[in-house]
Design a protein around this motif. Sequence first.
Motif, PDB file in Angstrom:
ATOM      1  N   VAL A  83       0.747  -1.139  -0.113  1.00  0.00           N
ATOM      2  CA  VAL A  83      -0.073  -0.022  -0.014  1.00  0.00           C
ATOM      3  C   VAL A  83       0.805   1.241  -0.085  1.00  0.00           C
ATOM      4  O   VAL A  83       2.170   1.643   1.116  1.00  0.00           O
ATOM      5  N   LEU A  84       0.613   2.089  -0.722  1.00  0.00           N
ATOM      6  CA  LEU A  84       1.198   3.487  -0.518  1.00  0.00           C
ATOM      7  C   LEU A  84       0.134   4.818  -0.409  1.00  0.00           C
ATOM      8  O   LEU A  84      -0.721   4.696  -1.423  1.00  0.00           O
ATOM      9  N   ALA A  85       0.540   5.451   0.162  1.00  0.00           N
ATOM     10  CA  ALA A  85      -0.028   6.071   1.043  1.00  0.00           C
ATOM     11  C   ALA A  85       0.313   7.863   0.609  1.00  0.00           C
ATOM     12  O   ALA A  85       1.510   7.577   0.891  1.00  0.00           O
ATOM     13  N   THR A  86      -0.792   8.179   0.127  1.00  0.00           N
ATOM     14  CA  THR A  86      -1.006   9.701  -0.734  1.00  0.00           C
ATOM     15  C   THR A  86      -2.059  10.680   0.076  1.00  0.00           C
ATOM     16  O   THR A  86      -2.711  10.134   0.441  1.00  0.00           O
ATOM     17  N   HIS A  87      -1.373  12.307  -0.063  1.00  0.00           N
ATOM     18  CA  HIS A  87      -2.081  13.126   0.334  1.00  0.00           C
ATOM     19  C   HIS A  87      -2.987  13.614  -1.089  1.00  0.00           C
ATOM     20  O   HIS A  87      -2.222  14.009  -2.426  1.00  0.00           O
ATOM     21  N   ARG A 114      10.048  -8.247  -7.967  1.00  0.00           N
ATOM     22  CA  ARG A 114       8.967  -7.269  -7.166  1.00  0.00           C
ATOM     23  C   ARG A 114       7.340  -7.217  -7.570  1.00  0.00           C
ATOM     24  O   ARG A 114       6.890  -8.018  -8.061  1.00  0.00           O
ATOM     25  N   PRO A 115       6.892  -7.183  -6.723  1.00  0.00           N
ATOM     26  CA  PRO A 115       5.649  -6.779  -6.088  1.00  0.00           C
ATOM     27  C   PRO A 115       5.306  -6.152  -7.842  1.00  0.00           C
ATOM     28  O   PRO A 115       5.750  -5.671  -8.116  1.00  0.00           O
ATOM     29  N   LYS A 116       3.563  -6.343  -8.956  1.00  0.00           N
ATOM     30  CA  LYS A 116       3.439  -5.690  -9.685  1.00  0.00           C
ATOM     31  C   LYS A 116       2.171  -4.954 -10.033  1.00  0.00           C
ATOM     32  O   LYS A 116       1.944  -4.523 -10.576  1.00  0.00           O
ATOM     33  N   ARG A 117       2.128  -5.112  -8.508  1.00  0.00           N
ATOM     34  CA  ARG A 117       0.833  -3.990  -8.183  1.00  0.00           C
ATOM     35  C   ARG A 117       0.946  -3.602  -7.150  1.00  0.00           C
ATOM     36  O   ARG A 117       1.341  -3.611  -6.246  1.00  0.00           O
ATOM     37  N   LEU A 118       0.295  -3.370  -6.160  1.00  0.00           N
ATOM     38  CA  LEU A 118       0.425  -1.494  -5.227  1.00  0.00           C
ATOM     39  C   LEU A 118      -1.651  -1.050  -4.814  1.00  0.00           C
ATOM     40  O   LEU A 118      -2.637  -0.968  -5.996  1.00  0.00           O
ATOM     41  N   LEU A 119      -1.676  -0.777  -3.803  1.00  0.00           N
ATOM     42  CA  LEU A 119      -2.511  -0.435  -3.337  1.00  0.00           C
ATOM     43  C   LEU A 119      -1.991   1.008  -3.380  1.00  0.00           C
ATOM     44  O   LEU A 119      -1.687   1.759  -2.127  1.00  0.00           O
ATOM     45  N   LEU A 120      -2.994   1.583  -4.230  1.00  0.00           N
ATOM     46  CA  LEU A 120      -2.324   3.637  -4.435  1.00  0.00           C
ATOM     47  C   LEU A 120      -3.920   4.688  -3.475  1.00  0.00           C
ATOM     48  O   LEU A 120      -4.773   4.271  -3.218  1.00  0.00           O
ATOM     49  N   CYS A 121      -3.210   4.824  -2.064  1.00  0.00           N
ATOM     50  CA  CYS A 121      -4.681   5.355  -0.925  1.00  0.00           C
ATOM     51  C   CYS A 121      -4.009   6.654  -0.703  1.00  0.00           C
ATOM     52  O   CYS A 121      -3.151   7.615  -0.864  1.00  0.00           O
ATOM     53  N   ILE A 122      -5.773   7.741  -1.839  1.00  0.00           N
ATOM     54  CA  ILE A 122      -5.596   9.079  -2.127  1.00  0.00           C
ATOM     55  C   ILE A 122      -6.530   9.128  -0.673  1.00  0.00           C
ATOM     56  O   ILE A 122      -7.005   9.333  -0.334  1.00  0.00           O
ATOM     57  N   VAL A 123      -5.605  10.096   0.491  1.00  0.00           N
ATOM     58  CA  VAL A 123      -6.356  11.163   1.496  1.00  0.00           C
ATOM     59  C   VAL A 123      -6.389  12.296   0.900  1.00  0.00           C
ATOM     60  O   VAL A 123      -5.603  12.830   0.922  1.00  0.00           O
TER      61      VAL A 123
END
Length: 144
Positions: A83-87, A114-123
Amino acid sequence: MSEGDQAGHLAQFVLNNLQYQQDWKDLKIHTHSTSDGSRLPQPLISGLPPRRLYLHPDDQIALLKTHNKADEPLPDVPEVEWVLATHITDKWTLRSFANVFDAMPASEKHSESRPKRLLLCIVHDDSTIVFYLMHDGIVKPRQN
């Protein structure tokens, strides 16, 4: 507050949401690469969702071929997600996303890659979180 501190606080905010609102388990914040110890461009969160978030089209086809019972649902075993947390105000480019993918550690399932996907979390400023699955490269469409 420095940019690194803000990213760390944002990652902790998203981790808390995943843990207490989304029922994820085994959550960890990673600030350094597990392979060479170098600092990641952005903190990443790893964790186990309550159910599988994504099934790659190739895996879906193989599973459908081996699953013979039409009246039973397909197995739904979750796997570790990144998971990548971004604002909402963060400025991202394709290069900055590529840097994050390049820095991601190899998965346990596929230790050579390495993983080929991630969960992008936009806050957002009002604490709303939007989740997007983000892939590194082109992915063929799922079968319906």
